[in-house]
Design an enzyme around this catalytic site. Structure first.
Site, PDB file in Angstrom:
ATOM      1  N   ASP A 126      35.156 -36.614 -11.032  1.00 29.94           N
ATOM      2  CA  ASP A 126      36.367 -36.982 -10.295  1.00 29.94           C
ATOM      3  C   ASP A 126      37.325 -35.799 -10.155  1.00 29.94           C
ATOM      4  O   ASP A 126      37.266 -34.837 -10.911  1.00 29.94           O
ATOM      5  CB  ASP A 126      37.135 -38.066 -11.065  1.00 29.94           C
ATOM      6  CG  ASP A 126      36.438 -39.413 -11.039  1.00 29.94           C
ATOM      7  OD1 ASP A 126      35.223 -39.455 -10.818  1.00 29.94           O
ATOM      8  OD2 ASP A 126      37.129 -40.422 -11.269  1.00 29.94           O
ATOM      9  N   ASP A 127      38.270 -35.972  -9.225  1.00 27.12           N
ATOM     10  CA  ASP A 127      39.497 -35.168  -9.136  1.00 27.12           C
ATOM     11  C   ASP A 127      39.337 -33.787  -8.498  1.00 27.12           C
ATOM     12  O   ASP A 127      40.263 -32.985  -8.514  1.00 27.12           O
ATOM     13  CB  ASP A 127      40.185 -34.992 -10.506  1.00 27.12           C
ATOM     14  CG  ASP A 127      40.767 -36.296 -11.040  1.00 27.12           C
ATOM     15  OD1 ASP A 127      40.582 -37.336 -10.377  1.00 27.12           O
ATOM     16  OD2 ASP A 127      41.400 -36.278 -12.101  1.00 27.12           O
ATOM     17  N   HIS A 176      38.606 -40.169  -3.378  1.00 24.70           N
ATOM     18  CA  HIS A 176      39.385 -40.507  -4.588  1.00 24.70           C
ATOM     19  C   HIS A 176      40.867 -40.545  -4.211  1.00 24.70           C
ATOM     20  O   HIS A 176      41.701 -40.107  -4.974  1.00 24.70           O
ATOM     21  CB  HIS A 176      39.072 -39.451  -5.658  1.00 24.70           C
ATOM     22  CG  HIS A 176      39.440 -39.822  -7.055  1.00 24.70           C
ATOM     23  ND1 HIS A 176      39.183 -41.049  -7.610  1.00 24.70           N
ATOM     24  CD2 HIS A 176      40.043 -39.102  -8.041  1.00 24.70           C
ATOM     25  CE1 HIS A 176      39.609 -41.058  -8.867  1.00 24.70           C
ATOM     26  NE2 HIS A 176      40.146 -39.899  -9.152  1.00 24.70           N
ATOM     27  N   HIS A 180      46.130 -39.582  -5.427  1.00 26.98           N
ATOM     28  CA  HIS A 180      45.817 -40.014  -6.786  1.00 26.98           C
ATOM     29  C   HIS A 180      46.870 -40.931  -7.437  1.00 26.98           C
ATOM     30  O   HIS A 180      47.269 -40.707  -8.580  1.00 26.98           O
ATOM     31  CB  HIS A 180      45.577 -38.774  -7.671  1.00 26.98           C
ATOM     32  CG  HIS A 180      44.646 -39.045  -8.820  1.00 26.98           C
ATOM     33  ND1 HIS A 180      45.092 -39.446 -10.071  1.00 26.98           N
ATOM     34  CD2 HIS A 180      43.304 -38.982  -8.923  1.00 26.98           C
ATOM     35  CE1 HIS A 180      44.058 -39.595 -10.875  1.00 26.98           C
ATOM     36  NE2 HIS A 180      42.954 -39.332 -10.213  1.00 26.98           N
ATOM     37  N   TYR A 219      42.354 -43.774 -12.021  1.00 29.12           N
ATOM     38  CA  TYR A 219      42.595 -44.543 -13.255  1.00 29.12           C
ATOM     39  C   TYR A 219      41.839 -45.874 -13.269  1.00 29.12           C
ATOM     40  O   TYR A 219      42.104 -46.731 -14.102  1.00 29.12           O
ATOM     41  CB  TYR A 219      44.094 -44.817 -13.474  1.00 29.12           C
ATOM     42  CG  TYR A 219      44.991 -43.653 -13.126  1.00 29.12           C
ATOM     43  CD1 TYR A 219      45.085 -42.548 -13.989  1.00 29.12           C
ATOM     44  CD2 TYR A 219      45.714 -43.626 -11.933  1.00 29.12           C
ATOM     45  CE1 TYR A 219      45.887 -41.464 -13.661  1.00 29.12           C
ATOM     46  CE2 TYR A 219      46.520 -42.542 -11.597  1.00 29.12           C
ATOM     47  CZ  TYR A 219      46.601 -41.467 -12.460  1.00 29.12           C
ATOM     48  OH  TYR A 219      47.403 -40.398 -12.134  1.00 29.12           O
ATOM     49  N   HIS A 285      35.135 -35.379 -15.241  1.00 33.13           N
ATOM     50  CA  HIS A 285      36.014 -34.798 -14.213  1.00 33.13           C
ATOM     51  C   HIS A 285      35.700 -33.341 -13.883  1.00 33.13           C
ATOM     52  O   HIS A 285      35.239 -32.582 -14.730  1.00 33.13           O
ATOM     53  CB  HIS A 285      37.473 -34.896 -14.673  1.00 33.13           C
ATOM     54  CG  HIS A 285      37.997 -36.298 -14.699  1.00 33.13           C
ATOM     55  ND1 HIS A 285      37.676 -37.176 -15.705  1.00 33.13           N
ATOM     56  CD2 HIS A 285      38.792 -36.978 -13.841  1.00 33.13           C
ATOM     57  CE1 HIS A 285      38.265 -38.342 -15.469  1.00 33.13           C
ATOM     58  NE2 HIS A 285      38.952 -38.251 -14.340  1.00 33.13           N
TER      59      HIS A 285
END
Ligand SMILES: *[C@@H]1O[C@H](CO)[C@@H](O)[C@H](O)[C@H]1NC(C)=O
Ligand SMILES: *[C@@H]1O[C@H](CO)[C@@H](O)[C@H](O)[C@H]1NC(C)=O
Ligand SMILES: *[C@@H]1O[C@H](CO)[C@@H](O)[C@H](O)[C@H]1NC(C)=O
Ligand SMILES: *[C@@H]1O[C@H](CO)[C@@H](O)[C@H](O)[C@H]1NC(C)=O
Ligand SMILES: *[C@@H]1O[C@H](CO)[C@@H](O)[C@H](O)[C@H]1NC(C)=O
Ligand SMILES: [Zn+2]
Length: 349
Positions: A126-127, A176, A180, A219, A285
């Protein structure tokens, strides 16, 4: 007495000349206008120095600020500041409190939480894109390993050539959101904007040329209202079963050691046969050097306790991962049949 001073001055100026020459050399060889040029940079600081990419710069005024500002066309309401009250009947299948992944609203598909195949890890991060990811992507390339990358739209805007590398290297791209947020705190219009600007026809499409059909809520904050919006945008919701907490290190309740322990207990579970009949998904991540370094250092163990590490879309036989029909993923069988040399995710037309 003068000789040494002069000598020093000459030495210094020679050194300065040499440095200038080296810099000029670097400037001449570093190409920050193409995906290949950017991918070839090995100094993380250099990678993270901002650059200009005209297709994004020219369009940036049609994209929202981050985070989305209240009272702008992109952001109609302020997020709820007080926590939602949780009802144990969990009428909205709200993951954050109940870890619910089977929607209660009719016609919504269940979230994807695991790779269905035995001994298979749905491998992903992720991210991203993180500006300093070349060392990590080089590592994955050296292992001929593909993964799923859940990209944040505003990161794609900041580091577009890094985002392009994911597709070039044969990884799968999911969305994503744009900036965020906790999605369930947003009004529906704003939740829509978070997905729209990151995905549909927007930043990922503008930069990478494809429109993802999968997303992961930041999250894990999703409920049936948000799922319905994502579903209407053609986005499959991808969750996870295990969390390394690699993005949550605060040095107090979660330390680097906590993350190492989480990886180790996950690996022990796999060793103990927990995924012998159904695979799983682990949350990790591309956030920073620490999260990527842990991914590299635990890779050999993950490879040894799972039979297969594959992008989530591959574990689902999702051969058309984007709206554009000219890109395809291998099926699970195809990916593993040439286990050491899985087919590249390549445009097929
Ligand atoms: C899981 O599979 C491995 C490899 O086939 C086997 O050695 C192990 O006994 C299995 N464990 C369980 C709990 O089924
Ligand atoms: C990317 O990783 C680097 C190295 O850890 C870090 O300094 C930087 O803040 C990260 N950038 C983003 C946008 O997450
Ligand atoms: C982490 O940072 C160090 C120092 O800059 C670098 O050598 C290494 O390649 C980085 N690791 C990853 C996985 O990015
Ligand atoms: C993927 O395809 C294989 C081979 O056809 C099949 O055994 C498997 O059940 C499929 N998996 C899913 C999730 O559809
Ligand atoms: C795939 O199709 C899109 C239009 O749908 C086009 O913009 C893109 O260049 C094509 N990519 C390749 C590799 O053919
Ligand atoms: Zn995230």
């Amino acid at each position: 007495m003068q000789f040494p001073v002069l000598f020093h001055v000459r030495l210094l100026s020679t050194l300065i000349c040499l440095q200038l020459l080296l810099h000029a050399g670097n400037a001449a060889t570093i190409d920050r206008t193409s995906e290949q040029g950017e991918a070839a940079i090995t100094d993380p600081d250099q990678e993270c120095t901002p650059y200009d990419y005209a297709p994004v710069t020219n369009q940036m005024n049609s994209f929202p600020e981050r985070p989305l500002q209240s009272g702008t066309p992109y952001r109609l309401t302020s997020p709820q500041t007080s926590p939602r009250s949780y009802s144990s009947s969990d009428p909205d299948c709200w993951w954050t409190y109940g870890q619910c992944t089977t929607p209660k609203l009719a016609d919504l598909p269940p979230d994807i939480t695991a790779a269905p195949e035995p001994s298979t890890l749905g491998y992903g991060f992720d991210d991203g894109p993180n500006c300093s990811h070349n060392a990590f992507y080089d590592f994955l390339q050296s292992q001929n390993q593909k993964a799923t990358f859940y990209f944040i739209g505003s990161n794609v805007a900041d580091f577009p050539l890094e985002a392009q590398r994911a597709l070039t290297d044969g990884h799968e791209i999911c969305a994503h959101t744009w900036s965020h947020p906790y999605m369930t705190t947003f009004a529906s219009e704003d939740a829509f904007a978070e997905l729209w600007y990151s995905v549909r026809m927007q930043m990922i499409k503008l930069v990478v040329g494809v429109t993802p059909t999968c997303w992961r809520p930041p999250y894990g904050d999703v409920d049936d209202r948000i799922r319905a919006i994502a579903n209407a945008l053609g986005l499959q919701t991808i969750m996870w079963e295990y969390d390394t907490a690699d993005a949550s290190v605060d040095g107090k309740t979660i330390t680097d050691q906590t993350v190492v322990d989480n990886y180790n207990s996950f690996i022990q579970k796999a060793e103990g046969g927990a995924f012998n009949s159904t695979g799983t998904i682990l949350l990790t991540h591309e956030l920073n050097n620490f999260t990527m370094s842990e991914a590299v250092s635990f890779y050999p163990q993950l490879k040894s306790v799972f039979q297969y590490l594959v992008p989530v879309g591959v574990s689902l036989n999702k051969t058309q991962p984007y709206l554009e029909t000219n890109y395809s993923l291998p099926t699970f069988e195809q990916y593993i049949s040439v286990n050491l040399a899985p087919p590249q995710i390549q445009p097929t037309a």
